[in-house]
Design an enzyme around this catalytic site. Structure first.
Site, PDB file in Angstrom:
ATOM      1  N   ARG A  88       0.829  -1.203   0.000  1.00  0.00           N
ATOM      2  CA  ARG A  88       0.000   0.000   0.000  1.00  0.00           C
ATOM      3  C   ARG A  88       0.868   1.259   0.000  1.00  0.00           C
TER       4      ARG A  88
ATOM      5  N   PRO B 127     -12.799  -3.334  11.788  1.00  0.00           N
ATOM      6  CA  PRO B 127     -13.860  -4.157  11.182  1.00  0.00           C
ATOM      7  C   PRO B 127     -14.733  -4.842  12.231  1.00  0.00           C
TER       8      PRO B 127
ATOM      9  N   THR C 242     -13.329   5.056  13.386  1.00  0.00           N
ATOM     10  CA  THR C 242     -14.646   5.026  14.027  1.00  0.00           C
ATOM     11  C   THR C 242     -14.630   3.976  15.127  1.00  0.00           C
TER      12      THR C 242
ATOM     13  N   GLU D 254     -14.046  10.892  11.287  1.00  0.00           N
ATOM     14  CA  GLU D 254     -14.049  11.393   9.915  1.00  0.00           C
ATOM     15  C   GLU D 254     -15.420  11.167   9.276  1.00  0.00           C
TER      16      GLU D 254
ATOM     17  N   ALA E  88     -17.217  10.908   2.618  1.00  0.00           N
ATOM     18  CA  ALA E  88     -17.811   9.778   1.901  1.00  0.00           C
ATOM     19  C   ALA E  88     -16.905   9.460   0.726  1.00  0.00           C
TER      20      ALA E  88
ATOM     21  N   LYS F 160     -20.316   9.909  15.782  1.00  0.00           N
ATOM     22  CA  LYS F 160     -19.917   9.273  14.515  1.00  0.00           C
ATOM     23  C   LYS F 160     -20.798   8.054  14.228  1.00  0.00           C
TER      24      LYS F 160
ATOM     25  N   ASN G  32     -23.737   7.774  11.034  1.00  0.00           N
ATOM     26  CA  ASN G  32     -23.843   6.695  10.050  1.00  0.00           C
ATOM     27  C   ASN G  32     -25.156   5.926  10.201  1.00  0.00           C
TER      28      ASN G  32
ATOM     29  N   ALA H  73     -33.566   5.405  -3.701  1.00  0.00           N
ATOM     30  CA  ALA H  73     -33.776   3.957  -3.525  1.00  0.00           C
ATOM     31  C   ALA H  73     -32.736   3.206  -4.342  1.00  0.00           C
ATOM     32  N   SER H  74     -32.322   2.053  -3.847  1.00  0.00           N
ATOM     33  CA  SER H  74     -31.233   1.332  -4.512  1.00  0.00           C
ATOM     34  C   SER H  74     -31.343  -0.152  -4.231  1.00  0.00           C
TER      35      SER H  74
ATOM     36  N   CYS I 118     -18.610   0.779   6.091  1.00  0.00           N
ATOM     37  CA  CYS I 118     -18.942   1.340   7.401  1.00  0.00           C
ATOM     38  C   CYS I 118     -20.389   1.252   7.863  1.00  0.00           C
TER      39      CYS I 118
ATOM     40  N   PHE J 197     -19.238  -0.351  -4.493  1.00  0.00           N
ATOM     41  CA  PHE J 197     -20.429  -0.143  -3.648  1.00  0.00           C
ATOM     42  C   PHE J 197     -21.144   1.165  -3.950  1.00  0.00           C
TER      43      PHE J 197
HETATM   44  P1  NAD Z   1      -8.546   0.749   5.489  1.00  0.00           P
HETATM   45  O1  NAD Z   1      -8.667  -0.710   5.721  1.00  0.00           O
HETATM   46  O2  NAD Z   1      -8.644   1.274   4.098  1.00  0.00           O
HETATM   47  O3  NAD Z   1      -7.136   1.266   6.058  1.00  0.00           O
HETATM   48  C1  NAD Z   1      -6.637   0.936   7.303  1.00  0.00           C
HETATM   49  C2  NAD Z   1      -5.115   0.769   7.196  1.00  0.00           C
HETATM   50  O4  NAD Z   1      -4.583   0.604   8.509  1.00  0.00           O
HETATM   51  C3  NAD Z   1      -4.676  -0.465   6.391  1.00  0.00           C
HETATM   52  O5  NAD Z   1      -3.873  -0.053   5.309  1.00  0.00           O
HETATM   53  C4  NAD Z   1      -3.886  -1.312   7.409  1.00  0.00           C
HETATM   54  O6  NAD Z   1      -2.777  -1.976   6.832  1.00  0.00           O
HETATM   55  C5  NAD Z   1      -3.448  -0.262   8.406  1.00  0.00           C
HETATM   56  N1  NAD Z   1      -3.125  -0.813   9.720  1.00  0.00           N
HETATM   57  C6  NAD Z   1      -3.849  -1.673  10.487  1.00  0.00           C
HETATM   58  N2  NAD Z   1      -3.223  -1.915  11.630  1.00  0.00           N
HETATM   59  C7  NAD Z   1      -2.067  -1.201  11.619  1.00  0.00           C
HETATM   60  C8  NAD Z   1      -1.008  -1.030  12.541  1.00  0.00           C
HETATM   61  N3  NAD Z   1      -1.036  -1.641  13.739  1.00  0.00           N
HETATM   62  N4  NAD Z   1       0.021  -0.236  12.193  1.00  0.00           N
HETATM   63  C9  NAD Z   1       0.042   0.394  11.007  1.00  0.00           C
HETATM   64  N5  NAD Z   1      -0.951   0.289  10.087  1.00  0.00           N
HETATM   65  C10 NAD Z   1      -1.994  -0.505  10.395  1.00  0.00           C
HETATM   66  O7  NAD Z   1      -9.626   1.444   6.417  1.00  0.00           O
HETATM   67  P2  NAD Z   1     -10.376   2.853   6.173  1.00  0.00           P
HETATM   68  O8  NAD Z   1     -11.484   2.665   5.213  1.00  0.00           O
HETATM   69  O9  NAD Z   1      -9.357   3.902   5.923  1.00  0.00           O
HETATM   70  O10 NAD Z   1     -11.039   3.068   7.608  1.00  0.00           O
HETATM   71  C11 NAD Z   1     -10.267   3.413   8.730  1.00  0.00           C
HETATM   72  C12 NAD Z   1     -11.192   3.853   9.843  1.00  0.00           C
HETATM   73  O11 NAD Z   1     -11.898   5.031   9.444  1.00  0.00           O
HETATM   74  C13 NAD Z   1     -12.267   2.833  10.214  1.00  0.00           C
HETATM   75  O12 NAD Z   1     -12.488   2.896  11.595  1.00  0.00           O
HETATM   76  C14 NAD Z   1     -13.499   3.331   9.477  1.00  0.00           C
HETATM   77  O13 NAD Z   1     -14.685   2.973  10.136  1.00  0.00           O
HETATM   78  C15 NAD Z   1     -13.309   4.830   9.529  1.00  0.00           C
HETATM   79  N6  NAD Z   1     -13.939   5.579   8.437  1.00  0.00           N
HETATM   80  C16 NAD Z   1     -13.858   5.122   7.153  1.00  0.00           C
HETATM   81  C17 NAD Z   1     -14.408   5.872   6.118  1.00  0.00           C
HETATM   82  C18 NAD Z   1     -14.335   5.423   4.681  1.00  0.00           C
HETATM   83  O14 NAD Z   1     -14.903   6.089   3.836  1.00  0.00           O
HETATM   84  N7  NAD Z   1     -13.663   4.333   4.354  1.00  0.00           N
HETATM   85  C19 NAD Z   1     -14.999   7.109   6.404  1.00  0.00           C
HETATM   86  C20 NAD Z   1     -15.045   7.555   7.721  1.00  0.00           C
HETATM   87  C21 NAD Z   1     -14.500   6.773   8.731  1.00  0.00           C
HETATM   88  C1  UGA Z   2     -20.673   6.991   4.513  1.00  0.00           C
HETATM   89  C2  UGA Z   2     -21.097   8.349   5.064  1.00  0.00           C
HETATM   90  O1  UGA Z   2     -21.834   9.045   4.053  1.00  0.00           O
HETATM   91  C3  UGA Z   2     -19.881   9.177   5.480  1.00  0.00           C
HETATM   92  O2  UGA Z   2     -20.305  10.379   6.089  1.00  0.00           O
HETATM   93  C4  UGA Z   2     -19.042   8.370   6.485  1.00  0.00           C
HETATM   94  O3  UGA Z   2     -17.878   9.082   6.823  1.00  0.00           O
HETATM   95  C5  UGA Z   2     -18.677   7.046   5.863  1.00  0.00           C
HETATM   96  O4  UGA Z   2     -19.877   6.330   5.477  1.00  0.00           O
HETATM   97  C6  UGA Z   2     -17.943   6.144   6.801  1.00  0.00           C
HETATM   98  O5  UGA Z   2     -18.016   6.281   8.001  1.00  0.00           O
HETATM   99  O6  UGA Z   2     -17.310   5.234   6.241  1.00  0.00           O
HETATM  100  P1  UGA Z   2     -19.721   6.111   2.193  1.00  0.00           P
HETATM  101  O7  UGA Z   2     -20.072   4.774   2.754  1.00  0.00           O
HETATM  102  O8  UGA Z   2     -18.373   6.316   1.647  1.00  0.00           O
HETATM  103  O9  UGA Z   2     -19.924   7.230   3.322  1.00  0.00           O
HETATM  104  O10 UGA Z   2     -20.751   6.498   1.033  1.00  0.00           O
HETATM  105  P2  UGA Z   2     -22.284   6.970   1.045  1.00  0.00           P
HETATM  106  O11 UGA Z   2     -22.439   8.013   0.019  1.00  0.00           O
HETATM  107  O12 UGA Z   2     -22.772   7.272   2.389  1.00  0.00           O
HETATM  108  O13 UGA Z   2     -23.037   5.678   0.500  1.00  0.00           O
HETATM  109  C7  UGA Z   2     -23.148   4.503   1.277  1.00  0.00           C
HETATM  110  C8  UGA Z   2     -24.027   3.501   0.556  1.00  0.00           C
HETATM  111  O14 UGA Z   2     -25.383   3.929   0.562  1.00  0.00           O
HETATM  112  C9  UGA Z   2     -23.660   3.286  -0.915  1.00  0.00           C
HETATM  113  O15 UGA Z   2     -23.775   1.931  -1.257  1.00  0.00           O
HETATM  114  C10 UGA Z   2     -24.684   4.126  -1.649  1.00  0.00           C
HETATM  115  O16 UGA Z   2     -24.913   3.675  -2.959  1.00  0.00           O
HETATM  116  C11 UGA Z   2     -25.901   3.922  -0.761  1.00  0.00           C
HETATM  117  N1  UGA Z   2     -26.882   5.022  -0.883  1.00  0.00           N
HETATM  118  C12 UGA Z   2     -26.568   6.268  -0.478  1.00  0.00           C
HETATM  119  C13 UGA Z   2     -28.140   4.744  -1.404  1.00  0.00           C
HETATM  120  O17 UGA Z   2     -28.439   3.592  -1.767  1.00  0.00           O
HETATM  121  N2  UGA Z   2     -29.049   5.760  -1.509  1.00  0.00           N
HETATM  122  C14 UGA Z   2     -28.754   7.024  -1.109  1.00  0.00           C
HETATM  123  O18 UGA Z   2     -29.643   7.912  -1.218  1.00  0.00           O
HETATM  124  C15 UGA Z   2     -27.478   7.287  -0.584  1.00  0.00           C
END
Ligand code: NAD
Ligand code: UGA
Length: 477
Positions: free
Chosen positions: A46, A97, A136, A165, A168, A220, A224, A268-269, A276, A338
């Site tokens: 990565r 996770p 989160t 955070e 989206a 947070k 969600n 709707a979807s 998350c 997704f």
């Molecule tokens: P991700 O799986 O994409 O990234 C996490 C990274 O952390 C991985 O690359 C992994 O190798 C690394 N990691 C794990 N353990 C480690 C360690 N001990 N030392 C160093 N690196 C380590 O996850 P993400 O989607 O970025 O989500 C991270 C957090 O943010 C989660 O709690 C998620 O719920 C939250 N979050 C995600 C989103 C999103 O859109 N994906 C949005 C808001 C919040």
């Molecule tokens: C969501 C939240 O929107 C973010 O604020 C949050 O930070 C994030 O989760 C997180 O904690 O990971 P994300 O999952 O990236 O973001 O994308 P969204 O736009 O929220 O969509 C989530 C899912 O809902 C998708 O599969 C999307 O297609 C679906 N969706 C969304 C619908 O089916 N209908 C809608 O009207 C909106």
């Protein structure tokens, strides 16, 4: 009102270079050229990708932001210890996770990676550090993090903040540049202000909300849960629309113009996906059960139940409509991510629709503009493993023999009996559907799981179109 303090110059480290850590830190580095930002991860591949022109994440606008800051004040490496030592603000942005084993399996968050980070920080820190929970987390995780940090080998001292955070995927750069709000929870006013002053470089102060730690952690999960609940609510109504002849998009427009309801998140979807929504709701459910709030737990769990129903309903409808059998029929799957504008497939509805259709022995040709074949096959392998606890020979053969991945939507649709649109990629709206129709078997079924195509127009070409929560259309009425 946040007062001005004399803070040491920020030196930032972020543990976890994923969908959140990478873009978030890239934005901080871009907006604050004088602040060194070091993103570290245990995953060498990565990190190599972050250091290349082929970033690990597809996100519109991200490449430019990274390229502006990388090599100036933005660094990606696997040197976790070095980055901790040289920084005074440490973000933890690792994955959290759903637990798949032991107590709370299938519901609770797996906090193993968070704990490992806290122990690593405790082990190699000296002096004073601000530790920021970006991941989160369940409410009161900061308490555990603080206790671990207190065991620091070198008598280091710490403030712990919660800074969840809200970005989206697909709109991460716009969300980071211009967020509705930044939330910072913490006990130490000085630490809160130190972090606020970083965001304050480009975000108006009135949008930087400060709360206590537990409110921030819970906000947070709640945000969600509310967002996912809206999707499940409109999806529930889509089922009633199909039964009654109402049109869910018209209903969404009618209710969305009420300013108390608002128009967003009412599309709707085929079901929500992403890493998350489900994980965070299940985590909330687990917390409620832990505190003996069983009715509250059941209330929120229903959001996930409804989402599972929506996905099952869609695949069942495909089978039912296609004369109760899809065995040996070719079905083109348009979209596997997704949502649009991301290469993320975690919990994508497409995984479950494909699984159900493969169980019915359909032959699938999958096209997604951003998701590589290896990732599609890995997701399908994992979902069958989850179903029976190990990949049976039968399922392995299904994935090998009944799944093709195409790099072209026309090729995917050629000689097919049906097309299922599972991700709302804009390019699907621009395809030459007459060309698509002429290359398909008759009846040419089209199942629009995102309601993005013009059903009446498609029917006039000759398609039989089934959408979510809308009347079906076919040539001649
Ligand atoms: P991700 O799986 O994409 O990234 C996490 C990274 O952390 C991985 O690359 C992994 O190798 C690394 N990691 C794990 N353990 C480690 C360690 N001990 N030392 C160093 N690196 C380590 O996850 P993400 O989607 O970025 O989500 C991270 C957090 O943010 C989660 O709690 C998620 O719920 C939250 N979050 C995600 C989103 C999103 O859109 N994906 C949005 C808001 C919040
Ligand atoms: C969501 C939240 O929107 C973010 O604020 C949050 O930070 C994030 O989760 C997180 O904690 O990971 P994300 O999952 O990236 O973001 O994308 P969204 O736009 O929220 O969509 C989530 C899912 O809902 C998708 O599969 C999307 O297609 C679906 N969706 C969304 C619908 O089916 N209908 C809608 O009207 C909106």
């Amino acid at each position: 009102m946040i007062s001005v303090h004399n803070f040491p110059s920020p030196r930032i480290c972020c543990i976890g270079a994923g969908y959140v850590g990478g873009p978030t830190m890239a934005m901080i580095a871009k907006q604050c050229p004088d602040i060194p930002v070091h993103v570290v991860d245990v995953n060498q591949h990565r990190i190599d990708q972050w250091n290349s022109s082929d970033l690990p994440i597809y996100e519109p606008g991200l490449q430019d932001v990274v390229e502006e800051a990388r090599g100036r004040n933005l660094t990606f490496s696997t040197d976790v210890e070095g980055a901790i030592k040289s920084s005074n603000i440490i973000f933890i942005s690792v994955n959290t996770p759903t637990k798949t084993f032991g107590i709370g399996a299938g519901r609770a968050a797996n906090l193993e990676f968070i704990e490992k980070c806290a122990r690593k920080i405790a082990e190699c820190s000296t002096g004073h550090k601000v530790v920021v929970e970006k991941s989160t987390l369940p409410v009161r995780t900061a308490e555990a993090v603080k206790r671990i940090l207190m065991s620091s080998a070198n008598n280091a001292t710490f403030d712990v903040l919660s800074n969840p955070e809200f970005l989206a995927e697909g709109t991460a750069i716009a969300d980071l540049l211009n967020p509705d709000r930044v939330l910072i929870g913490g006990e130490s006013e000085a630490a809160v202000e130190q972090l606020a002053s970083v965001y304050g470089r480009w975000i108006p102060r009135e949008r930087i909300l400060t709360t206590n730690l537990w409110s921030s952690e819970l906000s947070k999960l709640t945000a969600n849960a509310f967002l996912a609940q809206r999707v499940s609510s409109i999806n529930a109504i889509s089922a009633l629309c199909e039964a009654t002849g109402a049109d869910v998009d018209e209903v969404a427009r009618a209710i969305g113009t009420d300013s108390r309801i608002g128009p967003k998140f009412l599309k709707a979807s085929v079901g929500f996906g992403g890493s998350c929504f489900q994980k965070d709701i299940l985590n909330l459910v687990y917390l409620c059960e832990h505190f003996g709030l069983n009715e509250v737990a059941k209330y929120w769990e229903q959001v996930v139940t409804m989402n599972d129903y929506q996905k099952k309903r869609f695949s069942a409808r495909i089978v039912r409509t296609m004369f109760h059998t899809v065995s040996d029929k070719k079905i083109a799957i348009w979209g596997f991510a997704f949502k649009k504008d991301t290469n993320d497939t975690r919990e994508s509805a497409a995984i479950y629709i494909c699984r159900d259709l493969l169980e019915e022995r359909a032959r699938l040709t999958i096209y997604d503009p951003q998701v590589p074949e290896s990732q599609i096959r890995a997701e399908l392998t994992a979902v069958f493993q989850d179903t029976v606890g190990g990949l049976s020979e039968h399922h392995q053969r299904l994935i090998e023999n009944n799944v093709l991945v195409s790099r072209d939507p026309y090729e995917a649709a050629k000689d097919s009996h049906a097309i299922a649109v599972l991700t709302e990629w804009d390019e699907f709206k621009r395809l030459d559907m007459t060309r698509v129709f002429h290359a398909m078997h008759r009846p040419a079924f089209l199942f629009d799981g995102r309601n993005i195509l013009d059903a009446m127009h498609l029917a006039s070409i000759g398609f039989e179109v089934h959408s979510i929560g809308r009347p079906s259309y076919r040539a001649g009425g």
